[in-house]
Design an enzyme around this catalytic site. Structure first.
Site, PDB file in Angstrom:
ATOM      1  N   ASP A   1       2.709  -4.322   7.680  1.00  0.00           N
ATOM      2  CA  ASP A   1       2.056  -3.679   7.873  1.00  0.00           C
ATOM      3  C   ASP A   1       1.209  -4.987   7.759  1.00  0.00           C
ATOM      4  O   ASP A   1       0.657  -5.794   7.472  1.00  0.00           O
ATOM      5  CB  ASP A   1       2.529  -2.746   6.106  1.00  0.00           C
ATOM      6  CG  ASP A   1       0.848  -2.867   6.462  1.00  0.00           C
ATOM      7  OD1 ASP A   1      -0.126  -2.414   6.810  1.00  0.00           O
ATOM      8  OD2 ASP A   1       0.907  -1.381   5.508  1.00  0.00           O
TER       9      ASP A   1
ATOM     10  N   CYS B   1      -4.254   2.130  -3.646  1.00  0.00           N
ATOM     11  CA  CYS B   1      -3.386   2.983  -3.794  1.00  0.00           C
ATOM     12  C   CYS B   1      -1.849   1.136  -3.654  1.00  0.00           C
ATOM     13  O   CYS B   1      -1.574   1.709  -2.134  1.00  0.00           O
ATOM     14  CB  CYS B   1      -3.535   2.895  -1.798  1.00  0.00           C
ATOM     15  SG  CYS B   1      -4.782   4.399  -1.197  1.00  0.00           S
TER      16      CYS B   1
ATOM     17  N   GLN C   1      -4.025  -6.183   7.050  1.00  0.00           N
ATOM     18  CA  GLN C   1      -4.703  -6.318   6.397  1.00  0.00           C
ATOM     19  C   GLN C   1      -5.498  -7.868   6.952  1.00  0.00           C
ATOM     20  O   GLN C   1      -5.241  -8.300   6.915  1.00  0.00           O
ATOM     21  CB  GLN C   1      -5.136  -6.111   4.741  1.00  0.00           C
ATOM     22  CG  GLN C   1      -5.465  -5.010   4.589  1.00  0.00           C
ATOM     23  CD  GLN C   1      -6.887  -4.771   4.074  1.00  0.00           C
ATOM     24  OE1 GLN C   1      -7.590  -5.477   4.327  1.00  0.00           O
ATOM     25  NE2 GLN C   1      -6.821  -3.392   3.851  1.00  0.00           N
TER      26      GLN C   1
ATOM     27  N   LYS D   1     -10.244  -0.632  10.643  1.00  0.00           N
ATOM     28  CA  LYS D   1      -9.934  -1.763   9.649  1.00  0.00           C
ATOM     29  C   LYS D   1     -10.042  -3.003  10.859  1.00  0.00           C
ATOM     30  O   LYS D   1     -10.789  -3.994  10.290  1.00  0.00           O
ATOM     31  CB  LYS D   1      -8.968  -1.975   8.813  1.00  0.00           C
ATOM     32  CG  LYS D   1      -8.804  -1.061   7.823  1.00  0.00           C
ATOM     33  CD  LYS D   1      -7.620  -1.241   7.304  1.00  0.00           C
ATOM     34  CE  LYS D   1      -7.093  -0.206   6.093  1.00  0.00           C
ATOM     35  NZ  LYS D   1      -7.586   0.463   5.331  1.00  0.00           N
TER      36      LYS D   1
ATOM     37  N   HIS E   1       0.695  -1.183  -0.244  1.00  0.00           N
ATOM     38  CA  HIS E   1      -0.481   0.297  -0.320  1.00  0.00           C
ATOM     39  C   HIS E   1       0.906   1.538  -0.059  1.00  0.00           C
ATOM     40  O   HIS E   1       2.191   1.185   0.280  1.00  0.00           O
ATOM     41  CB  HIS E   1      -0.578  -0.230   1.675  1.00  0.00           C
ATOM     42  CG  HIS E   1      -1.861   1.186   1.302  1.00  0.00           C
ATOM     43  ND1 HIS E   1      -1.479   2.050   1.709  1.00  0.00           N
ATOM     44  CD2 HIS E   1      -3.836   0.980   1.209  1.00  0.00           C
ATOM     45  CE1 HIS E   1      -2.757   3.125   1.814  1.00  0.00           C
ATOM     46  NE2 HIS E   1      -3.749   2.051   1.416  1.00  0.00           N
TER      47      HIS E   1
HETATM   48  N1  PLP Z   1      -1.909  -0.960   4.560  1.00  0.00           N
HETATM   49  C1  PLP Z   1      -2.880  -1.717   3.952  1.00  0.00           C
HETATM   50  C2  PLP Z   1      -1.984  -2.668   3.264  1.00  0.00           C
HETATM   51  C3  PLP Z   1      -3.577  -0.955   3.894  1.00  0.00           C
HETATM   52  O1  PLP Z   1      -4.732  -1.948   3.114  1.00  0.00           O
HETATM   53  C4  PLP Z   1      -4.426   0.287   4.287  1.00  0.00           C
HETATM   54  C5  PLP Z   1      -5.266   0.921   3.806  1.00  0.00           C
HETATM   55  O2  PLP Z   1      -6.123  -0.033   3.652  1.00  0.00           O
HETATM   56  C6  PLP Z   1      -3.619   0.948   5.348  1.00  0.00           C
HETATM   57  C7  PLP Z   1      -1.947   0.388   5.336  1.00  0.00           C
HETATM   58  C8  PLP Z   1      -3.353   2.068   5.254  1.00  0.00           C
HETATM   59  O3  PLP Z   1      -4.263   2.501   6.199  1.00  0.00           O
HETATM   60  P1  PLP Z   1      -4.850   3.590   7.274  1.00  0.00           P
HETATM   61  O4  PLP Z   1      -5.250   4.689   6.294  1.00  0.00           O
HETATM   62  O5  PLP Z   1      -5.591   2.813   8.172  1.00  0.00           O
HETATM   63  O6  PLP Z   1      -3.751   4.651   7.954  1.00  0.00           O
END
Ligand code: PLP
Length: 406
Positions: free
Chosen positions: A200, A364, A203, A226, A123
């Site tokens: 990260d 993203c 998910q 999430k 992302h």
């Molecule tokens: N990392 C992953 C894999 C994501 O799917 C997302 C959001 O969709 C993020 C990071 C960013 O999360 P946040 O917008 O809650 O900071």
């Protein structure tokens, strides 16, 4: 399988909604999940009964709020099995957690010529913070590529890691492909060369049981919104040995020991990284979301979502011209797809009119879209409250929409 999805659905009043006169089918859980009554009630209870700014007051309201806030730190510690509560830092979300590590770890450990290995399926929030800080320090980003089936080419890691490598940044689960990456194996390979790993977990934590000590992760980040909590709350887990060596990310109240115009000394972890008033209500409500995940059992949620994934995948695959992106053997309940000759946005917009909420676009993850040479995909992502009946209705709607657009 003994999973009472109807009981779980009863906790989410929003799922009774109709949109455009059709029952809502919410398949956009990878973007953000809906909130259960337990979370909504926790928000209300705090605002009605004992709201006060935490940590620094000598009155009942603030004490009670502080107690509840800090209890959530214990819950998070236990939820991911961190060794100590001090290794749990509250942030705004995964994005801020990544920025914190990129800026602070970067400040301490990056030098001109240093390298950070970042996977191609990340992302943007696990790419851009590293790029910004690499630029500041004259460091370089090295790509860990993805295969056609949507798996990381981890076999290349021993070659990619060099004496210049300072960190590896990788998603536990891809938000586009659903691939569950072999992070334990990646971490083991990295640690053999003394390279720390930032995972990260945005998910992952709501879909698969996560034990940061078993993984031996150096950093692990996720977002409450999430995982059935509210937006504006996230977690950064960091191993004490790193956090203690890293400088503060932001300055302000709460993160200091003593301030004078000549010199400021900083608090111990985790407070060193928690400048200013945090999202008190959001964190406390997050505790209720974690309770729900634990009462239900993340392993049970995982098994249920696997059933949904298998059920939906087999039906989608039977559709002519449909390609699924991400066919790793270990996947979570995320399905990204396109249908030949139809723009994903058109599919998403028409599905919406049938009550089905899916996401369309690049999610993203531009580098991954470039890898597949596509502008975007349609993404259906499942949560603990989704059902096979919803998948049936989604499939009917999809077939109708495809007929209209063909
Ligand atoms: N990392 C992953 C894999 C994501 O799917 C997302 C959001 O969709 C993020 C990071 C960013 O999360 P946040 O917008 O809650 O900071």
């Amino acid at each position: 399988m003994n999973y009472d999805v109807h009981k779980i659905r009863s906790y989410f009043p929003v799922l009774k909604q109709e949109v455009y006169g059709k029952p809502l089918i919410y398949f956009d859980n990878a973007a953000s999940t809906q909130k259960p009554v337990q979370v909504l009630m926790a928000l209300e209870r705090l605002q009605n009964d004992y709201y006060g700014n935490i940590h620094r007051a000598a009155h009942y309201m603030a004490d009670k709020a502080t107690e509840e806030f800090e209890a959530v730190r214990d819950k998070v510690q236990q939820f991911i099995n961190a060794e100590s509560r001090e290794e749990i830092i509250f942030t705004k979300g995964t994005t801020e957690s990544a920025n914190l590590v990129a800026a602070s770890f970067g400040e301490q450990f990056l030098k001109p010529g240093s390298e950070i290995i970042v996977s191609e399926m990340e992302h943007h929030s696990n790419i851009v913070p590293w790029q910004i800080n690499a630029l500041r320090k004259g460091a370089k980003i090295v790509k860990l590529p993805v295969s056609e089936s949507g798996e990381l080419q981890t076999g290349l890691l021993p070659e990619l890691i060099s004496s210049k490598t300072k960190l590896i940044a990788v998603a536990h689960v891809s938000n586009v492909l659903g691939t569950v990456n072999p992070v334990a194996q990646i971490i083991e390979t990295a640690h053999k060369r003394n390279v720390p790993v930032f995972v990260d977990g945005a998910q992952a934590v709501q879909h698969i049981p996560v034990d940061v000590q078993e993984l031996d992760a150096d950093f692990y980040a996720f977002s409450a919104h999430k995982m059935y909590g509210t937006n504006g709350v996230g977690v950064l887990y960091g191993k004490r040995k790193w956090l203690e060596q890293m400088p503060p990310y932001q300055g302000g109240g709460e993160m200091i020991a003593e301030v004078s115009f000549e010199k400021t000394t900083f608090s111990e972890i985790p407070f060193k990284f928690e400048a200013g008033t945090p999202n008190i209500t959001g964190v406390i409500a997050f505790g209720a979301a974690i309770d729900l995940l634990q009462e239900t059992g993340v392993e049970n949620i995982s098994a249920w979502e696997q059933e949904l994934l298998t059920y939906a995948t087999s039906q989608l695959k039977a559709m002519e011209g449909l390609r699924i992106y991400g066919e790793a053997p270990k996947k979570s309940g995320v399905i990204s797809f396109n249908i030949a000759g139809i723009h994903p946005f058109d599919l998403g917009a028409l599905l919406d009119k049938t009550g089905v909420a899916v996401r369309t676009g690049h999610h993203c993850a531009d580098p991954l879209m470039k890898h597949y040479d596509i502008p975007g995909t349609v993404r259906a992502s499942f949560g603990m409250y989704n059902t096979k009946e919803e998948i049936d209705r989604f499939m009917q709607a999809l077939k109708k929409v495809v007929q209209m657009l063909a």
